[in-house]
Structure formats: structure tokens, C-alpha cells
Design a protein around this motif. Structure first.
Motif, PDB file in Angstrom:
ATOM      1  N   LYS A 284      -3.873  11.879  -2.870  1.00 13.25           N
ATOM      2  CA  LYS A 284      -4.933  11.721  -1.871  1.00 13.25           C
ATOM      3  C   LYS A 284      -5.646  10.382  -1.970  1.00 13.25           C
ATOM      4  O   LYS A 284      -5.723   9.650  -0.961  1.00 13.25           O
ATOM      5  N   PRO A 285      -6.201  10.004  -3.129  1.00 12.20           N
ATOM      6  CA  PRO A 285      -6.905   8.708  -3.170  1.00 12.20           C
ATOM      7  C   PRO A 285      -5.985   7.534  -2.874  1.00 12.20           C
ATOM      8  O   PRO A 285      -6.410   6.557  -2.229  1.00 12.20           O
ATOM      9  N   THR A 286      -4.729   7.615  -3.305  1.00 15.75           N
ATOM     10  CA  THR A 286      -3.790   6.525  -3.032  1.00 15.75           C
ATOM     11  C   THR A 286      -3.511   6.414  -1.537  1.00 15.75           C
ATOM     12  O   THR A 286      -3.440   5.306  -0.977  1.00 15.75           O
ATOM     13  N   THR A 287      -3.370   7.550  -0.859  1.00 10.86           N
ATOM     14  CA  THR A 287      -3.094   7.562   0.579  1.00 10.86           C
ATOM     15  C   THR A 287      -4.208   6.868   1.352  1.00 10.86           C
ATOM     16  O   THR A 287      -3.950   6.040   2.246  1.00 10.86           O
ATOM     17  N   PHE A 288      -5.445   7.176   1.043  1.00 10.98           N
ATOM     18  CA  PHE A 288      -6.557   6.580   1.787  1.00 10.98           C
ATOM     19  C   PHE A 288      -6.774   5.109   1.423  1.00 10.98           C
ATOM     20  O   PHE A 288      -7.276   4.330   2.244  1.00 10.98           O
ATOM     21  N   ARG A 289      -6.370   4.713   0.221  1.00  2.91           N
ATOM     22  CA  ARG A 289      -6.382   3.278  -0.082  1.00  2.91           C
ATOM     23  C   ARG A 289      -5.362   2.544   0.800  1.00  2.91           C
ATOM     24  O   ARG A 289      -5.631   1.438   1.280  1.00  2.91           O
TER      25      ARG A 289
ATOM     26  N   ASN B  46      -6.787   2.201   4.318  1.00  5.12           N
ATOM     27  CA  ASN B  46      -7.804   1.139   4.354  1.00  5.12           C
ATOM     28  C   ASN B  46      -7.162  -0.246   4.385  1.00  5.12           C
ATOM     29  O   ASN B  46      -7.599  -1.132   5.131  1.00  5.12           O
ATOM     30  N   LEU B  47      -6.126  -0.435   3.569  1.00  2.00           N
ATOM     31  CA  LEU B  47      -5.415  -1.703   3.579  1.00  2.00           C
ATOM     32  C   LEU B  47      -4.774  -1.976   4.940  1.00  2.00           C
ATOM     33  O   LEU B  47      -4.749  -3.105   5.430  1.00  2.00           O
TER      34      LEU B  47
ATOM     35  N   TYR C 164      -5.769  -0.729  -5.299  1.00  2.00           N
ATOM     36  CA  TYR C 164      -5.535  -1.576  -4.134  1.00  2.00           C
ATOM     37  C   TYR C 164      -4.619  -2.755  -4.498  1.00  2.00           C
ATOM     38  O   TYR C 164      -3.714  -3.117  -3.732  1.00  2.00           O
ATOM     39  N   LYS C 165      -4.853  -3.337  -5.659  1.00  2.00           N
ATOM     40  CA  LYS C 165      -4.060  -4.486  -6.084  1.00  2.00           C
ATOM     41  C   LYS C 165      -2.604  -4.104  -6.272  1.00  2.00           C
ATOM     42  O   LYS C 165      -1.694  -4.815  -5.814  1.00  2.00           O
ATOM     43  N   LYS C 166      -2.367  -2.974  -6.911  1.00  2.00           N
ATOM     44  CA  LYS C 166      -0.988  -2.564  -7.174  1.00  2.00           C
ATOM     45  C   LYS C 166      -0.276  -2.165  -5.879  1.00  2.00           C
ATOM     46  O   LYS C 166       0.907  -2.462  -5.692  1.00  2.00           O
ATOM     47  N   ILE C 167      -1.004  -1.486  -4.986  1.00  2.00           N
ATOM     48  CA  ILE C 167      -0.411  -1.130  -3.682  1.00  2.00           C
ATOM     49  C   ILE C 167      -0.026  -2.398  -2.937  1.00  2.00           C
ATOM     50  O   ILE C 167       1.058  -2.484  -2.343  1.00  2.00           O
ATOM     51  N   TRP C 168      -0.913  -3.403  -2.983  1.00  2.00           N
ATOM     52  CA  TRP C 168      -0.628  -4.649  -2.289  1.00  2.00           C
ATOM     53  C   TRP C 168       0.560  -5.370  -2.915  1.00  2.00           C
ATOM     54  O   TRP C 168       1.391  -5.958  -2.214  1.00  2.00           O
ATOM     55  N   GLN C 169       0.665  -5.335  -4.244  1.00  2.00           N
ATOM     56  CA  GLN C 169       1.778  -5.994  -4.925  1.00  2.00           C
ATOM     57  C   GLN C 169       3.121  -5.375  -4.526  1.00  2.00           C
ATOM     58  O   GLN C 169       4.135  -6.077  -4.466  1.00  2.00           O
ATOM     59  N   ILE C 170       3.112  -4.074  -4.258  1.00  2.00           N
ATOM     60  CA  ILE C 170       4.337  -3.407  -3.797  1.00  2.00           C
ATOM     61  C   ILE C 170       4.571  -3.683  -2.320  1.00  2.00           C
ATOM     62  O   ILE C 170       5.707  -3.906  -1.880  1.00  2.00           O
TER      63      ILE C 170
ATOM     64  N   VAL D 276       1.777  -1.885   9.184  1.00  2.00           N
ATOM     65  CA  VAL D 276       1.790  -0.449   8.958  1.00  2.00           C
ATOM     66  C   VAL D 276       3.188   0.032   8.583  1.00  2.00           C
ATOM     67  O   VAL D 276       3.347   0.982   7.810  1.00  2.00           O
ATOM     68  N   ASN D 277       4.218  -0.641   9.086  1.00  2.00           N
ATOM     69  CA  ASN D 277       5.580  -0.250   8.724  1.00  2.00           C
ATOM     70  C   ASN D 277       5.865  -0.570   7.258  1.00  2.00           C
ATOM     71  O   ASN D 277       6.557   0.186   6.561  1.00  2.00           O
ATOM     72  N   ALA D 278       5.344  -1.706   6.785  1.00  2.00           N
ATOM     73  CA  ALA D 278       5.482  -2.043   5.370  1.00  2.00           C
ATOM     74  C   ALA D 278       4.741  -1.036   4.499  1.00  2.00           C
ATOM     75  O   ALA D 278       5.225  -0.611   3.447  1.00  2.00           O
ATOM     76  N   LEU D 279       3.548  -0.632   4.955  1.00  2.00           N
ATOM     77  CA  LEU D 279       2.786   0.365   4.205  1.00  2.00           C
ATOM     78  C   LEU D 279       3.468   1.725   4.233  1.00  2.00           C
ATOM     79  O   LEU D 279       3.345   2.507   3.285  1.00  2.00           O
TER      80      LEU D 279
END
Length: 439
Positions: A308-313, A316-317, A5-11, A284-287
Motif C-alpha cells: 500500500k505505501p509503495t503504491t501511493f508513492r 505521487n511520482l 521514493y528514491k528507490k522507486i525512481w532509480q528503478i 505512467v507507463n514506466a511506473l
């Protein structure tokens, strides 16, 4: 690769910050033009959508380039990234010249065909002509964004967006109303301010890339301006994202034009709601951009078990961030809309539609993220087909609700759900069929 979650958010957050600031630029234009009158407010809505629809040609191309950049980054084939970047810049700048010429000679005819009000038509023309020169800079910007998002070096996007916002706000104030000795240009002043903001953004990216970025590592020290093989590779992927973006924006333009035929008040309300509802949509556009880059890197590295796990994280974000944004927006709709207009009657008419527009976010998130997975793997043709299916459903719904029944503006804004739900289930079923969610 493991994307927590942290790394996805950092990107994601620099992409989101950039989008929020770009939206603030649109909000500034709308707020200033709302003080000029309803005609300018409605005309800027149609002209801006017309501009963005053409801009999506370049944006769609850059998404295809971004997908290849992300895959090469995951593979560790960094030198090929520079080839893709330079070929994209070369192709898009030539395209911009032809687009500007096309707008100069044909825009009046097209606008006259789709706009019924002579006053709105004239104001839209006054905005679109100077605004068209921004394509030179905006097309360069999208390639820099593709470079930084594809390599997951997204922090620079925030700083760049702040520069754009500052330039646009200052010039809007000076040129729309003629302050500080500047000419009073009205709606044309907003267009010139936007072009100047894009020019400052392109210059910033150029300076930053060759002073702070590791440009030699990614092959940017050797220009590739006539590499047709690389251009063909990018086009094989991006032609579908180009079509996808253009068709998507054309249906949004169809909605605005359908509302314009109901009345000028409804068009002005829709322009305000388009700006306000875009705030949670940017999350959602940023994601979506992050999903493209992350999936491309995972696929390029051969680490498909993490998709799969990355997609659902990411989903959730999206829900977490969107819920916070929407709660902030629904607390005081009256004062938020006062940013755009001083017309109290117009605000009163818009309240119910305001709340209706907020609901569409919750059915949009999964579909966009799933679409990002499909595109990130490189199946852009199928992603385009699936969105086309959703857009057909949306267009039919708009035709029935807006044009045939001429429904209340609040009901008109509920038509977004038809697009969202078809996109959600269509993309999910395709991913399951390809077994990309199996470890």
C-alpha cells in the motif's frame, strides 16, 4: 524490502528514459513522413498501430514472464529466472516467424477492409511489409527487458535506447529521402530504419548480458529451450496480459479508423496528437512497469505490508512527473506541432484537440498503477477483465462521439476519460476487496 521514493525512481527512470527515446524514434518517423505528405503521415499512423497491436502479443507474453521473474527474484530463487528467460525467447522467436508469414499473405486483405482511402491503403502496405521483419528482433528485446525489469537492474535500458535512437534517426534521414547516395524509399525507408534500430538493440542486449551482467547467478549459463513446464507456467499468467494488450490496442486502432472516416485532416491531426500525448503517457507507463516489478518482488518476499505505501508513492511520482511534462508541452503547442508538419492550416485545426489530449493524463495515473499492483501479484486474469470493462466503456463512447455524432476532433480526444475513470475505480475496488491495502 522498503521502496522509498528514491528507490522507486532509480528503478523507474531507466524504463522511462528507454520509453522516451523509443517515442523519439516514433517522433522522428512522423516528422520525416510529415514532410512527404498527409497520405504518408496518416498511413504510417494506421500501419504503426496495426504493427504495435501484433507486437503486443509478444509484449503481453513478456509481462507474464516479468511477473514470474520478479517473484522469483524476491524469493531468492535466481536459477529459475534463466529457465523463464530462455523458454520465452524460444517461444517468441517461433511466433515471430509465423506472424511475418501471416502479414505477407493476409495483411492486404485486412487493411483493405479497414481503410477507405486507396492512397492511404497503398502507403500503409508499403510500410507494413518491410516493418514486419522487426518482430524477430522486437520479440527478443521484450524478453531482455523482462529480465532486467523483473530483477530491478533497469539502468541498461537507457543505454540500449540511445543506440536504437541513433540508428533510427540516421537511417530515416538516409532512406526516406535518399541522401548520401542511398535509395529514396519514402515510407518504406522509415520501416527499414525501424527494423535496423531493433536489430541493433537486440545485438546490444546480447553482448551486454554475457559480458557485464551476472548471468550465471540468474541461470543464464544453461539454456532451457524445451522446458514445456516452464512455458506453461508463463502462459498461465501471460495469456491474460496478451489478451489485455491486444484488446487495448485494437480499441485504439478502432479510434484511429473512426477518425479516418471523418477525414484525412482529422486522421493526420490524430497521428500528431498520438505522438505528442504519448510523452506524458510514457511516465505512467514506466511506473506501470516498475509497479509490476516492485509488487512482484514484495509479494515474492512475503512483505505484503509494504504494497500500500509503495503504491501511493508511485502514484505521487506519476502526478509530479506528469505535471512537469504537460506544463512543458502546453507552453507552445504551435512550435511543438511544427516538428511534425509544415502545414499551418493543419496545425490551426489541431490546437483545441492538442489541449484536450493533455487532460486525460490526470485521470489515467491511478488506474494504471492499481492495475500494475494486481498484475504484479499474479492476478493477470482479473486485470484483463477490469481493463476489458474500461475498454468497453471507451468503445461505446467513441462510437457515439466519433461515428454517430462526428464531433469536432477536440471532443473526440476527450473520449479517453471514459476509459481512464472506469479503469481507476474498477482496479481500486478490486484491490480493496482483496485486502491488499491492509497492513
Amino acid at each position: 524490502m522498503t521502496f522509498t521514493y528514491k528507490k522507486i525512481w532509480q528503478i523507474s527512470y531507466p524504463i522511462l528514459t528507454g520509453m522516451i527515446i523509443q517515442q523519439l524514434i516514433g517522433l522522428t518517423d512522423t516528422a520525416f513522413l510529415g514532410r512527404l505528405g498527409k497520405i504518408e503521415l496518416g498511413a504510417s499512423a494506421i500501419a504503426a498501430v496495426f504493427y504495435v497491436m501484433i507486437f503486443m502479443l509478444g509484449q503481453g507474453f513478456s509481462i507474464g514472464a516479468q511477473i514470474l521473474i520478479a517473484q522469483h527474484n524476491g524469493e531468492g530463487r535466481f536459477k529459475r529466472i534463466g529457465q523463464i528467460f530462455y523458454q520465452g525467447i524460444f517461444f517468441l522467436l517461433i511466433s515471430a516467424v509465423f506472424i511475418i508469414a501471416g502479414i505477407r499473405f493476409f495483411a492486404d486483405t485486412v487493411l483493405a477492409f479497414i481503410i477507405s482511402s486507396p492512397l492511404v491503403l497503398q502507403a500503409a502496405s508499403d510500410y507494413l511489409y518491410p516493418r514486419s521483419f522487426g518482430f524477430v528482433f522486437s520479440f527478443a528485446i521484450v524478453m531482455f527487458r523482462a529480465l532486467y525489469i523483473g530483477t530491478t537492474h533497469t539502468k541498461v535500458l537507457s543505454l540500449n535506447a540511445y543506440i536504437m535512437l541513433l540508428v533510427n534517426v540516421v537511417l530515416d534521414y538516409l532512406l526516406i529521402f535518399g541522401h548520401c547516395g542511398c535509395p529514396k524509399l519514402g515510407i518504406a525507408g522509415a520501416a527499414i530504419a525501424s527494423v535496423a534500430a531493433e536489430a541493433s538493440s537486440a545485438v546490444f542486449f546480447l553482448i551486454y548480458t554475457f559480458s557485464r551482467f551476472d548471468y550465471k547467478k540468474f541461470g543464464l549459463d544453461i539454456p532451457y529451450f524445451r522446458n514445456l513446464k516452464t512455458l506453461k507456467r508463463v502462459l498461465n499468467i501471460s495469456v491474460w496480459t496478451i489478451l489485455q494488450n491486444v484488446v487495448s490496442l485494437s480499441t485504439w486502432l478502432f479510434f484511429m479508423l473512426a477518425v479516418e472516416h471523418i477525414g484525412e485532416n482529422e486522421l493526420a491531426i490524430s497521428n500528431i496528437l498520438r505522438s505528442v500525448s504519448a510523452l506524458p503517457f510514457m511516465i505512467v507507463n514506466a511506473l506501470l512497469g516498475a509497479t509490476n516489478a516492485i509488487t512482484g518482488n514484495l509479494y515474492g518476499a512475503g512483505d505484503t505490508a509494504q504494497i500500500k505505501p509503495t503504491t501511493f508513492r508511485i502514484i505521487n511520482l506519476g502526478y509530479f512527473g506528469g505535471l512537469i511534462a504537460i506544463l512543458l508541452l502546453v507552453i507552445s503547442p504551435f512550435w511543438i506541432m511544427r516538428i511534425y508538419t509544415d502545414d499551418i492550416n493543419l496545425i490551426d485545426q489541431a490546437i483545441s484537440a492538442y489541449y484536450a489530449s493533455m487532460t486525460s493524463y490526470f485521470t489515467l495515473v491511478p488506474g494504471f498503477v492499481f492495475m500494475g499492483v494486481i498484475s504484479g501479484i499474479g492476478h493477470t486474469k482479473m486485470a484483463m477483465y477490469l481493463e476489458l470493462l474500461a475498454l468497453v466503456a471507451y468503445t461505446i463512447t467513441v462510437w457515439i462521439i466519433v461515428i454517430v455524432f462526428r464531433a469536432d476532433i477536440a471532443v473526440c480526444w476527450l473520449t479517453d476519460h471514459s476509459y481512464n475513470l472506469v479503469l481507476w475505480f474498477g482496479n481500486y475496488f478490486y484491490i480493496c476487496r482483496k485486502n491488499w491495502f491492509k497492513s
